[in-house]
Design an enzyme around this catalytic site. Sequence first.
Site, short mmCIF file in Angstrom:
data_model
loop_
_atom_site.label_atom_id
_atom_site.label_comp_id
_atom_site.label_asym_id
_atom_site.label_seq_id
_atom_site.Cartn_x
_atom_site.Cartn_y
_atom_site.Cartn_z
CG ASP A 1 51.36 32.80 29.47
OD1 ASP A 1 52.18 31.96 29.88
OD2 ASP A 1 51.01 32.89 28.27
CG HIS B 1 46.34 33.90 31.55
ND1 HIS B 1 45.59 33.03 30.79
CD2 HIS B 1 47.14 34.57 30.69
CE1 HIS B 1 45.93 33.18 29.51
NE2 HIS B 1 46.85 34.10 29.42
ZN LIG Z 1 49.90 37.03 28.17
#
Ligand SMILES: [Zn+2]
Length: 242
Positions: free
Chosen positions: A51, A193
Site C-alpha cells: 500500500d 508498504h
Molecule cells: Zn495506506
Amino acid sequence: MKPSKPMRTLWLTASALFLFCLLRSGAAPSAADVLPVSGTVPQKLVALTFDDGPRRSTTTALLDGLAQRGVKATFFLIGRQIPGNEDLIRRMDAEGHQIGIHTYDHTILTGLNEADFQAQVEVTRTLLTQLLGHNGFLLRPPYGMVDDGVKAMAGAPIILWSVDPEDWREQGADLVSQHLISQAKDGDILLLHDIFPGSVEAALETVDALMDQGFYFVTVEELFSLRHISLENGCVYRCAYP
Ligand SMILES: [Zn+2]
C-alpha cells in the site's frame, strides 16, 4: 468458501492460468509460470500486497528484487502519486503485478458522500485506466475502514488482509520479516508498504524464506481464482483459506 469442484476442474483452471501467464509475460519468469499444474493446485499460496506507493526509490528497489525472484505482487496505489511515476506503474503492469486503488490522497472513505467518495476512487481509477489502457482495479480502503456506503460505491472488490506486521512503525526489517514468516499460512494476504526501505528489505527476506518453505507468491486475483472464489464488487475479502 471451500473449493468443491472436481480435480479435473482444478487442473484445467490452473492450466489456463499457467497459459495465460505465459502468454502475458512472454519469456520472463514469474511465480505463476512455475506453478505446478500436473494434477494439483499448489498447497501453499500467499499474496504479497503493498500500500501507499508508488515511491520511486523504494518501489524501484522492490520491483527489481521481485523480478530477480520471479515473484508477482499486488500494489494498491495512491492516485496523487501517479503523476511523475507513470513509468514505474507501467513497469508493474508489464511485469505481471496486479494494481489496485488506495484512494487519491489516503482519505478515509467511510462516511463520505458520493461526490467525495468518487473524488478518491473514481478519479484514481480513471488515472490508472488512462495510463494502462485497461480497467478492473481492486480497492483497498485506507486503514481497512469499510462501511455500507463504501461497499455500495466501491465499484470493485474490496481487498483487506490477514497478516499485518505493522511495518509502518519502521521497527526494522528483521522484525517485520520474522512476523510475516512466522504467521504466513496458505491463503493469506500479507500487508506491507512499499514506501519504506525496511519494508522492501523485509519483503524480499520474506519471499526468500517462504519460497524455501514451498510457498508460491501470486497476485490477489490469482489467489482467489485458484481457490475458485469469485470476487464480487462491494464484497470484502481478507484471505482465501482452503
Ligand atoms: Zn495506506
